[in-house]
Every structure is written in structure tokens, then in C-alpha cells.
Design a protein around this motif. Structure first.
Motif, PDB file in Angstrom:
ATOM      1  N   UNK A 587     -16.597  -0.854  12.104  1.00 34.08           N
ATOM      2  CA  UNK A 587     -17.737  -1.403  11.354  1.00 34.08           C
ATOM      3  C   UNK A 587     -17.920  -2.902  11.572  1.00 34.08           C
ATOM      4  N   UNK A 588     -16.930  -3.672  11.208  1.00 32.11           N
ATOM      5  CA  UNK A 588     -17.096  -5.123  11.239  1.00 32.11           C
ATOM      6  C   UNK A 588     -15.974  -5.859  11.968  1.00 32.11           C
ATOM      7  N   UNK A 589     -14.988  -5.120  12.448  1.00 34.35           N
ATOM      8  CA  UNK A 589     -13.797  -5.776  12.994  1.00 34.35           C
ATOM      9  C   UNK A 589     -12.900  -6.218  11.849  1.00 34.35           C
ATOM     10  N   UNK A 590     -11.636  -6.381  12.126  1.00 36.78           N
ATOM     11  CA  UNK A 590     -10.686  -6.774  11.081  1.00 36.78           C
ATOM     12  C   UNK A 590     -10.624  -8.292  10.978  1.00 36.78           C
ATOM     13  N   UNK A 591     -10.832  -8.799   9.773  1.00 37.34           N
ATOM     14  CA  UNK A 591     -10.713 -10.236   9.545  1.00 37.34           C
ATOM     15  C   UNK A 591      -9.242 -10.637   9.578  1.00 37.34           C
ATOM     16  N   UNK A 592      -8.987 -11.927   9.688  1.00 41.17           N
ATOM     17  CA  UNK A 592      -7.606 -12.419   9.676  1.00 41.17           C
ATOM     18  C   UNK A 592      -6.874 -12.017   8.413  1.00 41.17           C
ATOM     19  N   UNK A 593      -7.588 -12.019   7.286  1.00 42.72           N
ATOM     20  CA  UNK A 593      -6.977 -11.639   6.002  1.00 42.72           C
ATOM     21  C   UNK A 593      -6.575 -10.170   5.998  1.00 42.72           C
ATOM     22  N   UNK A 594      -7.446  -9.313   6.558  1.00 42.92           N
ATOM     23  CA  UNK A 594      -7.136  -7.875   6.583  1.00 42.92           C
ATOM     24  C   UNK A 594      -6.028  -7.569   7.599  1.00 42.92           C
ATOM     25  N   UNK A 595      -6.011  -8.293   8.705  1.00 37.97           N
ATOM     26  CA  UNK A 595      -4.916  -8.108   9.671  1.00 37.97           C
ATOM     27  C   UNK A 595      -3.585  -8.445   9.012  1.00 37.97           C
ATOM     28  N   UNK A 596      -3.559  -9.548   8.276  1.00 41.01           N
ATOM     29  CA  UNK A 596      -2.339  -9.947   7.581  1.00 41.01           C
ATOM     30  C   UNK A 596      -1.958  -8.917   6.519  1.00 41.01           C
ATOM     31  N   UNK A 597      -2.972  -8.380   5.840  1.00 37.04           N
ATOM     32  CA  UNK A 597      -2.734  -7.350   4.822  1.00 37.04           C
ATOM     33  C   UNK A 597      -2.029  -6.140   5.433  1.00 37.04           C
ATOM     34  N   UNK A 598      -2.559  -5.655   6.563  1.00 41.29           N
ATOM     35  CA  UNK A 598      -1.960  -4.478   7.184  1.00 41.29           C
ATOM     36  C   UNK A 598      -0.576  -4.780   7.745  1.00 41.29           C
ATOM     37  N   UNK A 599      -0.386  -5.969   8.263  1.00 41.95           N
ATOM     38  CA  UNK A 599       0.958  -6.330   8.750  1.00 41.95           C
ATOM     39  C   UNK A 599       1.968  -6.304   7.600  1.00 41.95           C
ATOM     40  N   UNK A 600       1.515  -6.654   6.408  1.00 42.33           N
ATOM     41  CA  UNK A 600       2.414  -6.703   5.248  1.00 42.33           C
ATOM     42  C   UNK A 600       2.780  -5.325   4.713  1.00 42.33           C
ATOM     43  N   UNK A 601       1.903  -4.323   4.890  1.00 45.15           N
ATOM     44  CA  UNK A 601       2.145  -3.020   4.255  1.00 45.15           C
ATOM     45  C   UNK A 601       2.612  -1.930   5.215  1.00 45.15           C
ATOM     46  N   UNK A 602       2.313  -2.059   6.514  1.00 48.58           N
ATOM     47  CA  UNK A 602       2.513  -0.924   7.418  1.00 48.58           C
ATOM     48  C   UNK A 602       3.978  -0.554   7.648  1.00 48.58           C
ATOM     49  N   UNK A 603       4.888  -1.529   7.635  1.00 49.13           N
ATOM     50  CA  UNK A 603       6.304  -1.189   7.805  1.00 49.13           C
ATOM     51  C   UNK A 603       6.778  -0.273   6.678  1.00 49.13           C
ATOM     52  N   UNK A 604       6.340  -0.568   5.450  1.00 47.82           N
ATOM     53  CA  UNK A 604       6.722   0.265   4.308  1.00 47.82           C
ATOM     54  C   UNK A 604       6.073   1.644   4.392  1.00 47.82           C
ATOM     55  N   UNK A 605       4.831   1.693   4.866  1.00 48.08           N
ATOM     56  CA  UNK A 605       4.146   2.984   5.035  1.00 48.08           C
ATOM     57  C   UNK A 605       4.890   3.836   6.066  1.00 48.08           C
ATOM     58  N   UNK A 606       5.304   3.210   7.171  1.00 51.07           N
ATOM     59  CA  UNK A 606       6.037   3.936   8.216  1.00 51.07           C
ATOM     60  C   UNK A 606       7.347   4.492   7.678  1.00 51.07           C
ATOM     61  N   UNK A 607       8.078   3.666   6.931  1.00 52.95           N
ATOM     62  CA  UNK A 607       9.368   4.081   6.390  1.00 52.95           C
ATOM     63  C   UNK A 607       9.200   5.215   5.384  1.00 52.95           C
ATOM     64  N   UNK A 608       8.239   5.062   4.462  1.00 53.15           N
ATOM     65  CA  UNK A 608       7.988   6.091   3.453  1.00 53.15           C
ATOM     66  C   UNK A 608       7.550   7.404   4.098  1.00 53.15           C
ATOM     67  N   UNK A 609       6.685   7.320   5.095  1.00 51.15           N
ATOM     68  CA  UNK A 609       6.181   8.525   5.761  1.00 51.15           C
ATOM     69  C   UNK A 609       7.293   9.257   6.499  1.00 51.15           C
ATOM     70  N   UNK A 610       8.155   8.509   7.179  1.00 54.89           N
ATOM     71  CA  UNK A 610       9.282   9.124   7.897  1.00 54.89           C
ATOM     72  C   UNK A 610      10.244   9.785   6.917  1.00 54.89           C
ATOM     73  N   UNK A 611      10.501   9.106   5.803  1.00 55.96           N
ATOM     74  CA  UNK A 611      11.429   9.619   4.800  1.00 55.96           C
ATOM     75  C   UNK A 611      10.898  10.901   4.162  1.00 55.96           C
ATOM     76  N   UNK A 612       9.618  10.902   3.780  1.00 54.21           N
ATOM     77  CA  UNK A 612       9.037  12.080   3.139  1.00 54.21           C
ATOM     78  C   UNK A 612       8.871  13.240   4.119  1.00 54.21           C
TER      79      UNK A 612
END
Length: 725
Positions: A587-612
Motif C-alpha cells: 500500500x504505502x511502503x513501510x515507514x522507518x517507525x514501522x520497520x523499527x516496530x517489526x524489528x522489535x516484535x518479530x524475534x518474539x513472534x518467531x520464538x512463540x510460533x516455533x514453541x507452539x
């Protein structure tokens, strides 16, 4: 020196154990301390001989906690060993292992050094011995986090109290239920217990009954008990239910605006007969020499917005769980079976990966877009296979207008699979089974899951979309989730090479590395042979487990540089998560703020997904094992042919043709004393030199079944000499 002496004289030494340990450690850590033997310490503190056992007890605890260690001369000094954190995996025989993230092999824990840890606990472990083969032995010095805050089990009532026998046979202690904490449970009830005190070596764990599931004999209670023991939630909370009220039952016109409209394309879904959560559909056209394959995936993120109660619950579950008699969905049915499911004849929002494929099976172009589709036909694997493989006249008549399309599907599937095979993709075709239940939920049959041409073509199309999406976003350098599969451990590959050499097969290694193409060649060479099932199984066990990661390190099994999970957002959270990133980027491309947001959450999402994902696999496996035991109850005393599927130091596992696996104890192997040869995966008779080896054909009798332990015991009737091939 006298200050420490008077501390003990003032009875610190004979107060509680914690005080005693503190005094010892204060002394050991003081500048004046030089390593001493137990007798020297006793003399220093003026402890009389009759009380020396109390000093020994304190020193033993400090050793177990890793705070002290003993020199070769038997002197105590402050420990220089560092502890590791890991998950304790208990064994029914009392000992256990600690799995530490990043280590290729688990740490063996003898029964006397488990420090009262329960199965699944996060523990602190100190390694005592480690050999060159990466085998380590250690002891647990503390429990960082208890895994079993709740336990499911069988309630037994006494006069003034009760106790619960855990279903999990790796939890060795009964749970004591004080008077007034039984919640009305009666003997024979299956209950859920909250543990209020984990106890110690001298005291049993204590708890209170928080839920009564029903009698053990009630319909469905057996599988419900397993689901509860894994902490699988069946109901959605009030906040989630409230959010569902605002979600429409049909696609709204305003939601279609701005999307690619593919409703005029002939679109089909191909799934199992009983599937209700249909999250992928396909289209196919040809323009000159180029095939245009569309993989259309349900746009779940349109309805599941970030940080809503629905989103948080989906992340907590991370995956749908498919048990023998029920599905525990990641998303509520209004979404999974309703507005998000690509049901026939209904407009549906999708995220589409449109791929261009040449005559060699190469993907030469693609486009990822938001779309709207309408499925023309809801097909089954059985029906499509009857058209493209078996030429079933009745089925061909029923789907006459789609015959050419299905045959084109098969053509493109073969192209994609051929290209994947050429680069070395590994295809483990191990037998899986489905347990058939009657209306009362009892197991009445076990049938193999068949991978036919229809299941393979859907697999080929989904793999192509997953790879295409992964490569696209890797090169855009955007925070993303990947499905990764690391190269196997060199030592395991070495062991595999030695093992298959006994069957006359070879595995070429280069610098201790085995490329996927070599594994693929091995599987081709053993295809159709008696050795195929067992070598395939051992080869699979030699692989590492696939997982989710934010770093794209490739997928060994698929011989793919880039791979993700894009195609199942209804039942897998990683797919849903990357859809959100893809849509924002489109849609609009990822802003710097949203890129930082995803960098902050994705490691935890990966770990939780693998565990579950691991939890779901274990729960699914346990319910199948339970129902297989139930099915075999009516076959006690009967004889079956099977092959040896596992060899251990205490017996052998035998798998029957119906995929049921049972165990023959070492003590029941008559005629000799057998020793375990780990390198050869075999038991060898000390006097007769008779061998029991992996893959050997045997005939067994069903001897005993323990449904609670999910164990089937066999007795050997006869065996073929050697490997039986």
C-alpha cells in the motif's frame, strides 16, 4: 578465623539449612580460605564427629547448586563452573535430559541429580563430564521456571483428603489434595489441578482441583484430558467474542475497492473431504510458452487487526491443533470456517501471489497483490486424483468442464517438482496414519494417509508461492519471518553414513558436510526396497528441526535459499504476521517507525510460533498414540508382522504395517544376554551372537497395553536372521 568459629558456635550451623550454606560460602569466599577436605572443615568449625553428617548435607547441597566443586584431592573450593539454562525432559525410568538452545546434543541427568525437577521445567544445569562425541552429563542446580502449573490426572479420594495420579507418566509424584480443595471431585474423575506447592525430595506436590472433566469412561474425556495437559485452550474469551460481533458474515463492497478482481478467473480449492478452513485457492492459465499460476490466500489480516484481542489470542495459540477427534483452532469459527474460508460461490478477500513459470519449471516473474476471488468449485484430493491419475469415468463426468484444467495443474506441478528435484530438494515420504473413530469416539480402524498426485500438486504450488514471497522480501531488506531449516550436524551425518553402509548404500560427504542432493540420491536409491522405511526414518531423525526465524538462513530440506510460510494464515500465526507486513508494503511502503516496530516484535513472534508448533505436534502425536492403544486393546493375544523401528539399551521397538508401534523389553528376549551396540543400532547376543537390528523383520504377539502410559508391549514370536532383507 575466630569470627567464623563463633558464628557456628552461636548455632548458625545448626539452624536452617540456608543459614548453614551461607556460613560455608562466606568462609569459602573469604580471602583467608584455602581449599579444605570435609574433615578439615569439620575440625576448623569445631564440629564434633556425631554432627559431621550435618556438614556433609550442607556441602552436598552446595555441590548440587553448583556453588562448590571438589578438586581431585577431595578438597572443596568455590565453583568455577557456569550453569546453562535449558528444558528438562524427564524419562519414566527416573533420569532425564536437559535440552539447551544452541547445543546439538542434550545433557544427560542421572536420576539422583534431577533436583526434583518436573518434565518441561526450565532448569539450571551444570555439566560434570563431556566427551569428544558431544555427549554430556550433568546435574541440575535449580529450577528457573516450573512448566506444570496445572496437571491433569485421575482423582482418588481418601477420608479427609485426596490425591491425583498425573496422566503424564513423566511426572512421577502424586499431587496431594488437602481437605476442602477437591472441588467435589469423586474417585474416578478426570480433573485439572492447580499446583500450589511443588514440594521437594521429602514432600509431595500439593494442589487444588479447579476443573472436573468427567469420568474417565465418558465420551471424549480421554482426548480432552490430553488437550488440557498440554494447556490447549478450547474456548475464546469474552473480549474476543465481543470483537467478533463487528465482523461481517459477507464481504462488503467497500472492502473490495482498490483490489485486483480475479472473480472472472476459474478458481478452485483442493482439500481433504472433511476440511472446513479453506485458506488457499488456485488459478492457472497459459500464454504462449508461459504458465500463469495464481495462488490465492485468505486475507485474514483484513479482519484480524494488529493488537486487538483477536490478534493477541491468535499469537498466544500461534497454530491450530488437529487432534484425533477435534480441531482446536487458532481463530474462532466465524473467521476460520466463515468469512476467511474460501468457500465455493462466495466473494472472498485474498492476498494473491501470481507467478509466471517457464517450460523448465523456473519462476521467471511474479506479482503479489491484494485481491478479491470467488471459488467456482470446492474440490477434494480424492476427486482430483481420480481425474489426473486413475481416469475415473464417473468423476470425470461430474467435473467434465474442469478436466483440462486439472491436467494442466498436473503438468505445472511436474515442472515445479522437477526443478526442485534437480537442485536437490529432499522428499521424505514416510507413512502417516489416520485413526477412524465410531460415533462414541472409540478407535475402530487405522488407515494410512495417502499422498497422491493431487496432494502433491497442491504441495508444489504452495511451496512455489512460499519461496517466491520469501525471496521477494529478502531482497527488499524488510523485517520478515522466514521458515528455516539448518544444515544437519556433521556427527549425525557421519553416523548415518556408517549405518546405511551396512545396507550397501553410501553417502558422500565433503568437508564433513552433506549437501541435500546426496540425501535425495539416497532416498531415490532405497525407493521400493525393504530398507526404505527404516533408512528414511533414520535419515529424517538425523535432520534438525525446522523453525521460524527473522534471519533468512535457507531451508536445507528443500534446498532453498529463501523460504517462508505464506499460505496458511487461518491456522498459522507466522503466515498472518507476514501478510500484515506484505500489505503495508504494497500500500504505502513501510515507514522507518514501522520497520523499527517489526524489528522489535518479530524475534518474539518467531520464538512463540516455533514453541507452539512443537506443542501442537506433541499433542497431536499423543492423541494418536492413545487411540492406537485403544484400537489394539481388541487385538491382545493376536500375532502381527512388523519391522524393528528402534533399538535401545533396554529393548526394541517394533512397527506394524498399520503404523502401530510397540515395545519388546530386553528381559523378554530369550535365549541369550543381549548388549546394545549404539553405532550399529543393534542388540547383539553375548553367546549366540544373534542380532536384533533396525529394519529387521519380526513377528510379534500383542502382550499388554497401558493406555495411560500410551504404551503397547509385544512379545517376540520369531525373527528373520540378520537384517531380514
Amino acid at each position: 578465623m575466630s569470627a567464623f568459629y563463633y558464628k557456628f558456635i552461636r548455632a548458625d550451623m545448626y539452624n536452617i539449612v540456608e543459614n548453614r550454606k551461607k556460613v560455608i560460602m562466606d568462609f569459602v569466599e573469604s580471602p583467608m580460605y584455602v581449599p579444605m577436605k570435609e574433615k578439615e572443615l569439620a575440625t576448623f568449625f569445631g564440629i564434633e564427629k556425631a554432627k559431621r553428617y550435618e556438614l556433609k548435607e550442607v556441602l552436598q547441597e552446595l555441590l548440587l547448586e553448583g556453588k562448590l566443586e571438589i578438586t581431585k584431592r577431595g578438597k572443596y573450593k568455590k565453583s568455577e563452573k557456569k550453569f546453562l539454562l535449558g528444558e528438562f525432559i524427564a524419562n519414566q525410568r527416573g533420569f532425564g535430559f536437559v535440552k539447551v538452545e544452541g547445543r546439538d546434543s542434550d545433557i544427560f541427568i542421572p536420576a539422583e541429580y534431577t533436583s526434583n525437577a518436573m518434565n518441561g521445567d526450565t532448569v539450571k544445569v551444570v555439566i560434570d563430564m563431556e566427551s569428544g562425541e558431544k555427549k554430556a552429563e550433568g546435574h541440575i542446580i535449580g529450577i528457573e521456571k516450573h512448566a506444570n502449573s496445572q496437571v491433569v490426572g485421575y482423582y482418588q479420594k481418601s477420608n479427609r483428603f485426596g490425591f491425583v495420579l498425573p496422566d503424564d507418566t513423566k511426572i512421577f509424584k502424586d499431587i496431594y489434595i488437602p481437605q476442602g480443595k477437591g472441588n467435589g471431585a469423586k474417585t474416578g474423575d478426570k480433573v485439572v489441578v492447580d499446583i500450589t506447592d511443588f514440594g521437594n525430595d521429602k514432600k509431595k506436590p500439593e494442589g487444588k482441583v479447579v476443573e472436573i472433566l468427567g469420568k474417565n469412561t465418558d465420551i471424549g474425556v480421554d482426548i480432552l484430558s490430553i488437550a488440557r495437559s498440554f494447556g490447549l485452550p478450547e474456548k475464546f474469551g469474552e473480549e474476543v467474542e465481543n470483537e467478533l460481533k463487528s465482523i461481517p458474515k459477507k464481504v462488503l463492497k467497500k472492502d473490495i475497492k482498490g483490489r485486483a478482481d480475479f472473480r472472472d478467473k476459474v478458481t478452485v480449492t483442493i482439500d481433504g473431504e472433511d476440511a472446513k478452513d479453506l485458506d488457499d485457492a488456485i488459478t492457472l492459465e497459459k500464454n504462449g510458452n508461459v504458465w500463469h499460476l495464481g495462488v490465492h490466500i485468505a486475507d485474514v489480516t483484513h479482519y484480524v487487526k494488529e493488537n486487538t484481542a483477536l490478534d493477541k489470542e491468535a499469537l498466544q495459540r500461534a497454530t491450530s491443533v488437529y487432534l484425533v477427534d477435534r480441531v482446536i483452532p487458532m481463530l474462532p469459527k466465524k473467521l476460520s470456517n466463515g468469512i476467511c474460508s474460501l468457500n465455493q460461490g462466495e466473494d472472498r478477500l485474498a492476498l494473491s501471489c501470481m507467478m509466471e513459470i517457464d517450460e523448465k519449471g523456473n519462476i521467471i516473474g511474479h506479482n503479489i497483490c491484494e485481491s478479491v476471488i470467488n471459488v467456482n468449485e470446492r474440490m477434494t484430493y480424492t476427486a482430483v486424483n481420480e481425474v489426473i491419475t486413475n481416469s475415473n469415468e464417473e468423476t470425470e463426468k461430474r467435473y467434465a468442464e474442469y478436466i483440462d484444467l486439472f491436467k494442466d495443474f498436473k503438468t505445472v506441478s511436474d515442472l515445479l517438482r522437477g526443478a526442485r528435484t534437480k537442485r536437490g530438494s529432499i522428499d521424505f515420504d514416510l507413512p502417516e496414519s489416520k485413526v477412524i473413530l465410531d460415533k462414541n469416539g472409540r478407535a475402530i480402524d487405522i488407515k494410512p494417509y495417502e499422498r497422491n498426485s493431487a496432494t502433491k500438486l497442491i504441495e508444489d504450488f504452495m511451496l512455489a508461492a512460499n519461496e517466491t514471497v520469501a525471496e521477494d522480501f529478502f531482497w527488499q531488506d524488510i523485517p520478515f519471518l522466514y521458515r528455516v531449516h539448518e544444515n544437519p550436524d556433521p556427527d549425525k551425518m557421519k553416523s548415518l553414513a556408517i549405518f546405511i553402509n551396512n545396507f550397501g548404500f553410501t553417502l558422500r560427504r565433503k568437508n564433513d558436510e552433506v549437501p541435500p542432493k546426496e540425501i535425495q540420491k539416497l532416498l531415490v536409491n532405497i525407493e521400493g526396497s525393504d530398507a526404505e522405511p527404516i533408512i528414511s526414518r533414520i535419515a529424517l531423525r538425523s535432520m534438525k528441526r525446522a523453525r521460524y526465524d527473522t534471519v533468512c538462513i535457507g531451508h536445507f530440506g528443500l534446498a532453498a535459499k529463501y523460504y517462508t510460510h505464506f499460505t496458511s494464515p487461518i491456522r498459522r500465526y507466522p503466515d498472518l504476521q507476514i501478510h500484515r507486513i506484505i500489505k503495508e508494503n504494497i500500500r504505502n511502503g513501510l515507514s522507518g517507525r514501522r520497520i523499527e516496530h517489526y524489528r522489535n516484535i518479530l524475534d518474539d513472534v518467531a520464538l512463540q510460533s516455533s514453541k507452539m508448533e512443537r506443542r501442537a505436534e506433541e499433542a497431536e502425536r499423543e492423541t494418536v498414540k492413545y487411540k492406537k492403544c485403544e484400537y489394539m486393546l481388541s487385538h491382545i493375544g493376536e500375532e502381527f508382522d512388523g519391522i524393528i523401528s528402534g533399538v535401545t539399551g533396554f529393548g526394541i521397538f517394533v512397527e506394524l504395517e498399520n503404523t502401530v508401534e510397540g515395545f519388546i523389553r530386553m528381559s523378554d528376549l530369550e535365549g541369550d544376554y543381549f548388549e546394545y551396540n549404539e553405532a550399529g543400532y543393534e542388540l547383539v547376543g553375548e553367546f549366540t551372537k544373534k542380532k536384533f537390528v533396525l529394519g529387521q523383520k519380526v513377528r510379534v504377539k500383542v502382550y499388554d497395553i497401558d493406555r495411560l502410559a500410551k504404551r503397547i508391549d509385544f512379545k517376540l514370536v520369531k525373527e528373520k536372521n540378520g537384517r531380514g532383507y
